[in-house]
Write a protein that holds these residues in place. Structure first.
Motif, PDB file in Angstrom:
ATOM      1  N   ALA A  24      47.789   9.732  -6.450  1.00 22.58           N
ATOM      2  CA  ALA A  24      46.486   9.429  -5.856  1.00 22.58           C
ATOM      3  C   ALA A  24      45.474  10.425  -6.419  1.00 22.58           C
ATOM      4  CB  ALA A  24      46.544   9.523  -4.336  1.00 22.58           C
ATOM      5  N   ILE A  25      44.320   9.908  -6.811  1.00 20.13           N
ATOM      6  CA  ILE A  25      43.248  10.722  -7.381  1.00 20.13           C
ATOM      7  C   ILE A  25      41.979  10.437  -6.587  1.00 20.13           C
ATOM      8  CG2 ILE A  25      41.833  11.165  -9.427  1.00 20.13           C
ATOM      9  CD1 ILE A  25      44.113   9.883 -11.075  1.00 20.13           C
ATOM     10  N   SER A  33      24.161   5.420  -9.352  1.00 18.80           N
ATOM     11  CA  SER A  33      24.572   4.021  -9.526  1.00 18.80           C
ATOM     12  C   SER A  33      25.943   3.794  -8.906  1.00 18.80           C
ATOM     13  CB  SER A  33      24.660   3.672 -11.011  1.00 18.80           C
ATOM     14  OG  SER A  33      23.424   3.811 -11.646  1.00 18.80           O
ATOM     15  N   THR A  34      26.141   2.596  -8.393  1.00 12.09           N
ATOM     16  CA  THR A  34      27.471   2.201  -7.935  1.00 12.09           C
ATOM     17  C   THR A  34      28.364   2.044  -9.157  1.00 12.09           C
ATOM     18  OG1 THR A  34      26.607   1.088  -5.989  1.00 12.09           O
ATOM     19  CG2 THR A  34      28.789   0.404  -6.748  1.00 12.09           C
ATOM     20  N   VAL A  35      29.601   2.517  -9.054  1.00 11.80           N
ATOM     21  CA  VAL A  35      30.566   2.404 -10.148  1.00 11.80           C
ATOM     22  C   VAL A  35      31.745   1.568  -9.664  1.00 11.80           C
ATOM     23  CG1 VAL A  35      32.140   3.675 -11.678  1.00 11.80           C
ATOM     24  CG2 VAL A  35      29.894   4.626 -11.129  1.00 11.80           C
ATOM     25  N   SER A  57      38.284  -0.663  -7.753  1.00  9.93           N
ATOM     26  CA  SER A  57      37.890   0.450  -6.896  1.00  9.93           C
ATOM     27  C   SER A  57      36.404   0.747  -7.044  1.00  9.93           C
ATOM     28  CB  SER A  57      38.709   1.700  -7.237  1.00  9.93           C
ATOM     29  OG  SER A  57      40.064   1.498  -6.952  1.00  9.93           O
ATOM     30  N   PRO A  58      35.574   0.125  -6.189  1.00  6.90           N
ATOM     31  CA  PRO A  58      34.143   0.450  -6.228  1.00  6.90           C
ATOM     32  C   PRO A  58      33.860   1.765  -5.506  1.00  6.90           C
ATOM     33  CG  PRO A  58      34.563  -1.219  -4.568  1.00  6.90           C
ATOM     34  CD  PRO A  58      35.881  -0.931  -5.237  1.00  6.90           C
ATOM     35  N   VAL A  66      36.142   7.780  -3.603  1.00  6.93           N
ATOM     36  CA  VAL A  66      37.148   6.728  -3.556  1.00  6.93           C
ATOM     37  C   VAL A  66      38.467   7.352  -3.997  1.00  6.93           C
ATOM     38  CG1 VAL A  66      36.752   5.880  -5.921  1.00  6.93           C
ATOM     39  CG2 VAL A  66      37.702   4.346  -4.207  1.00  6.93           C
ATOM     40  N   THR A  67      39.546   6.906  -3.384  1.00  9.97           N
ATOM     41  CA  THR A  67      40.871   7.357  -3.809  1.00  9.97           C
ATOM     42  C   THR A  67      41.501   6.257  -4.649  1.00  9.97           C
ATOM     43  OG1 THR A  67      41.150   8.739  -1.857  1.00  9.97           O
ATOM     44  CG2 THR A  67      43.153   8.123  -3.041  1.00  9.97           C
ATOM     45  N   VAL A  68      41.821   6.603  -5.878  1.00 10.41           N
ATOM     46  CA  VAL A  68      42.480   5.690  -6.801  1.00 10.41           C
ATOM     47  C   VAL A  68      43.960   6.048  -6.783  1.00 10.41           C
ATOM     48  CG1 VAL A  68      42.670   5.011  -9.227  1.00 10.41           C
ATOM     49  CG2 VAL A  68      40.426   5.507  -8.246  1.00 10.41           C
TER      50      VAL A  68
END
Length: 131
Positions: A24-25, A33-35, A57-58, A66-68
């Protein structure tokens, strides 16, 4: 994987706890900007690069997080494999600085890529508990 952790009880096998290795990152968006992150990959030095693997993952602008997460290694038949690899991870791979990269684009259509590294130890470990 140890097939029977309980060597004193011969009535049943009590296998070592063994499963997929996950990661998890946490990503912080300090832009305006939204990514939308759409893929991740990781590189294990002297072993290879694995991925890209799909994401959705927005992350909103202005310091949102956000956790990726994903799979680092798949448990198969008492061994572990990197996703997409055809052979098991060697117990002698040892300590590696693994680089993770997430990629996507912002709401302006610009490409975004972030990378970070973490030290991981790939070795054979007996996870049977004593007693």
């Amino acid at each position: 994987q140890v097939a029977d952790c309980d060597t004193t009880d011969n009535t049943a096998n009590d296998p070592e706890p063994f499963g997929d290795a996950l990661f998890a990152i946490e990503v912080v968006n300090d832009s305006n900007s939204t990514v939308l992150f759409t893929s991740y990959s990781f590189t294990v030095p002297s072993v290879g690069t694995f991925g890209p693997f799909g994401l959705n993952s927005p992350v909103s602008p202005g310091g949102a997080k956000v956790t990726v997460s994903g799979i680092l290694a798949l448990a198969q038949s008492g061994t572990k494999l990197f996703p997409g690899a055809s052979s098991a991870i060697s117990g002698t791979t040892g300590f590696k600085n693994v680089t993770f990269t997430v990629e996507g684009s912002n709401d302006l259509g610009e490409d975004v890529a972030l990378s970070g590294a973490v030290g991981l130890n790939f070795s054979s470990v007996n996870r049977c508990t004593a007693g």
